[in-house]
Design a protein around this motif. Structure first.
Motif, PDB file in Angstrom:
ATOM      1  N   GLY A   1     -11.837  31.247  18.975  1.00 51.97           N
ATOM      2  CA  GLY A   1     -10.561  30.794  19.119  1.00 51.97           C
ATOM      3  C   GLY A   1     -10.461  29.222  18.996  1.00 51.97           C
ATOM      4  N   ASN A   2     -11.520  28.403  19.121  1.00 56.67           N
ATOM      5  CA  ASN A   2     -11.528  26.921  18.887  1.00 56.67           C
ATOM      6  C   ASN A   2     -12.229  26.372  17.658  1.00 56.67           C
ATOM      7  N   GLU A   3     -12.141  27.238  16.824  1.00 60.86           N
ATOM      8  CA  GLU A   3     -13.121  26.800  15.755  1.00 60.86           C
ATOM      9  C   GLU A   3     -12.349  25.499  15.046  1.00 60.86           C
ATOM     10  N   LEU A   4     -11.032  25.564  15.052  1.00 62.11           N
ATOM     11  CA  LEU A   4     -10.349  24.086  14.508  1.00 62.11           C
ATOM     12  C   LEU A   4     -10.560  23.072  15.290  1.00 62.11           C
ATOM     13  N   GLN A   5     -10.414  23.368  16.685  1.00 63.28           N
ATOM     14  CA  GLN A   5     -10.725  22.146  17.472  1.00 63.28           C
ATOM     15  C   GLN A   5     -12.267  21.812  17.579  1.00 63.28           C
ATOM     16  N   ALA A   6     -13.132  22.543  17.263  1.00 62.57           N
ATOM     17  CA  ALA A   6     -14.497  22.114  16.764  1.00 62.57           C
ATOM     18  C   ALA A   6     -14.497  21.123  15.640  1.00 62.57           C
ATOM     19  N   ALA A   7     -13.593  21.625  14.709  1.00 66.75           N
ATOM     20  CA  ALA A   7     -13.435  20.765  13.418  1.00 66.75           C
ATOM     21  C   ALA A   7     -13.123  19.190  13.704  1.00 66.75           C
ATOM     22  N   VAL A   8     -11.941  19.185  14.707  1.00 67.27           N
ATOM     23  CA  VAL A   8     -11.427  18.072  14.941  1.00 67.27           C
ATOM     24  C   VAL A   8     -12.615  17.357  15.770  1.00 67.27           C
ATOM     25  N   ASP A   9     -13.160  18.105  16.546  1.00 77.50           N
ATOM     26  CA  ASP A   9     -14.145  17.360  17.549  1.00 77.50           C
ATOM     27  C   ASP A   9     -15.190  16.375  16.642  1.00 77.50           C
ATOM     28  N   ALA A  10     -15.656  17.299  15.683  1.00 80.87           N
ATOM     29  CA  ALA A  10     -16.760  16.545  14.646  1.00 80.87           C
ATOM     30  C   ALA A  10     -16.092  15.389  14.017  1.00 80.87           C
ATOM     31  N   GLU A  11     -14.878  15.409  13.630  1.00 78.82           N
ATOM     32  CA  GLU A  11     -14.077  14.363  13.161  1.00 78.82           C
ATOM     33  C   GLU A  11     -14.212  13.138  14.095  1.00 78.82           C
TER      34      GLU A  11
ATOM     35  N   GLY B   1     -15.971  15.340   7.648  1.00 80.48           N
ATOM     36  CA  GLY B   1     -15.652  16.605   8.176  1.00 80.48           C
ATOM     37  C   GLY B   1     -16.334  17.486   7.327  1.00 80.48           C
ATOM     38  N   SER B   2     -17.234  18.369   7.906  1.00 81.84           N
ATOM     39  CA  SER B   2     -17.791  19.405   7.094  1.00 81.84           C
ATOM     40  C   SER B   2     -17.647  20.701   7.909  1.00 81.84           C
ATOM     41  N   ARG B   3     -16.978  21.162   8.889  1.00 82.96           N
ATOM     42  CA  ARG B   3     -17.018  22.185   9.369  1.00 82.96           C
ATOM     43  C   ARG B   3     -16.087  23.480   8.895  1.00 82.96           C
ATOM     44  N   LEU B   4     -15.026  22.946   8.085  1.00 83.65           N
ATOM     45  CA  LEU B   4     -14.316  23.906   7.350  1.00 83.65           C
ATOM     46  C   LEU B   4     -14.943  23.927   5.878  1.00 83.65           C
TER      47      LEU B   4
END
Length: 307
Positions: free
Chosen positions: A116-126, A257-260
């Motif tokens: 449920g936090n995949e987008l938050q993880a992308a923000v974390d990476a940035e 950012g390369s998580r998405l």
């Protein structure tokens, strides 16, 4: 007073560490760590995203079934397995199955919370990219020096091809407010060659080039043409080493950012803003005069809405 872009960067740094913990051992987190290192194509990222979001089921799919679910070819799945460090799809599937079984043994809670936090993880990476950039900018002298050189180059050429067009357009749009002759090049081949050669003939000395993944062959060729014509090249990219960086006179390397499925460019955007600030500081009188003139024209023709 900091610009809105600088304020947003500061806010991102302040909130670092408050999102999804980077050290959690949930299976999906381990998959993200596994897939985050290699430079994956958009199609390969679709495969990675599907595996992260559907681990319990995807771990037991055949290569044909996985290809059908994601909408890619079977060879694409095989190449993906190699790209993330496995000898083939069977080895990757074995790893996926071990993670899936570990997740089931630990209960569904952590897996569901992590998914449920995949987008938050992308923000974390940035945010991590921004923190790394902040450390790189502890000594601003290189930014200041290049900004001064870009300010003096008349004309100043800004080069960005394919996915890098958006960053080049942003920089050129802002630079035109403070520089009298900014030339934007967003098409490769002979169009780029003509623009670069004309810029040098007109007295230009520098090109600011952008090269984001996937790095285009035509960007490398254009940078070589620029150097061959006698122009110096400042490069904003994600890799400090590589063919394009090897051709540049100065390289500003910062993470994307390369998580998405498609990259995001928070840190490269800050590099743009920093170089623009350095150009502004290099000739404050010209900057002030041009900004005042632009504001008068903008008011006269009502370019902007009243806030």
């Amino acid at each position: 007073m900091p610009s809105p872009q600088q304020a947003r960067a500061q806010a991102s740094a302040i909130t670092s560490g408050k999102s999804v913990p980077r050290t959690q051992a949930a299976p999906a987190s381990q998959l993200r760590a596994l897939f985050d290192g290699p430079q994956l194509s958009p199609g390969q990222r679709r495969i990675a995203q599907y595996l992260i979001e559907n681990l319990a089921e995807a771990a037991f799919l055949s290569v044909t079934e996985l290809a059908d679910r994601v909408g890619v070819s079977q060879p694409s799945v095989t190449r993906f397995a190699g790209a993330v460090g496995f000898s083939g799809y069977p080895a990757l599937r074995e790893r996926l199955q071990s993670l899936a079984l570990a997740g089931l043994a630990g209960g569904p809670g952590p897996v569901e919370e992590d998914r449920g936090n995949e987008l938050q993880a992308a923000v974390d990476a940035e945010i991590e990219n921004l923190e790394n950039l902040r450390r790189d900018l502890a000594d601003p002298e290189r930014v200041i020096s290049v900004g001064r050189a870009l300010s003096r180059s008349a004309p100043l050429t800004v080069l960005g091809l394919r996915i890098s067009v958006s960053l080049a357009e942003y920089f050129a749009y802002a630079a035109r407010r403070i520089h009298p002759d900014v030339r934007l090049v967003t098409h490769g081949g002979s169009v780029a060659y003509d623009a670069l050669l004309q810029s040098r003939e007109a007295g230009g000395t520098w090109v600011l080039a952008f090269s984001m993944p996937r790095h285009a062959q035509e960007t490398l060729t254009a940078v070589r043409v620029a150097r061959g014509a006698g122009l110096k090249v400042a490069l904003v990219t994600d890799l400090a080493l590589g063919p394009v960086a090897d051709e540049a006179d100065v390289t500003f390397a910062t993470g994307t950012g390369s998580r998405l499925v498609f990259d995001s460019y928070a840190a490269p955007g800050i590099v743009c803003a920093a170089l623009l600030q350095a150009m502004t500081d290099a000739d404050p009188e010209r900057t002030q005069a041009r900004l005042e003139e632009y504001e008068q024209v903008a008011d006269q023709h009502q370019f902007f809405l009243k806030d």
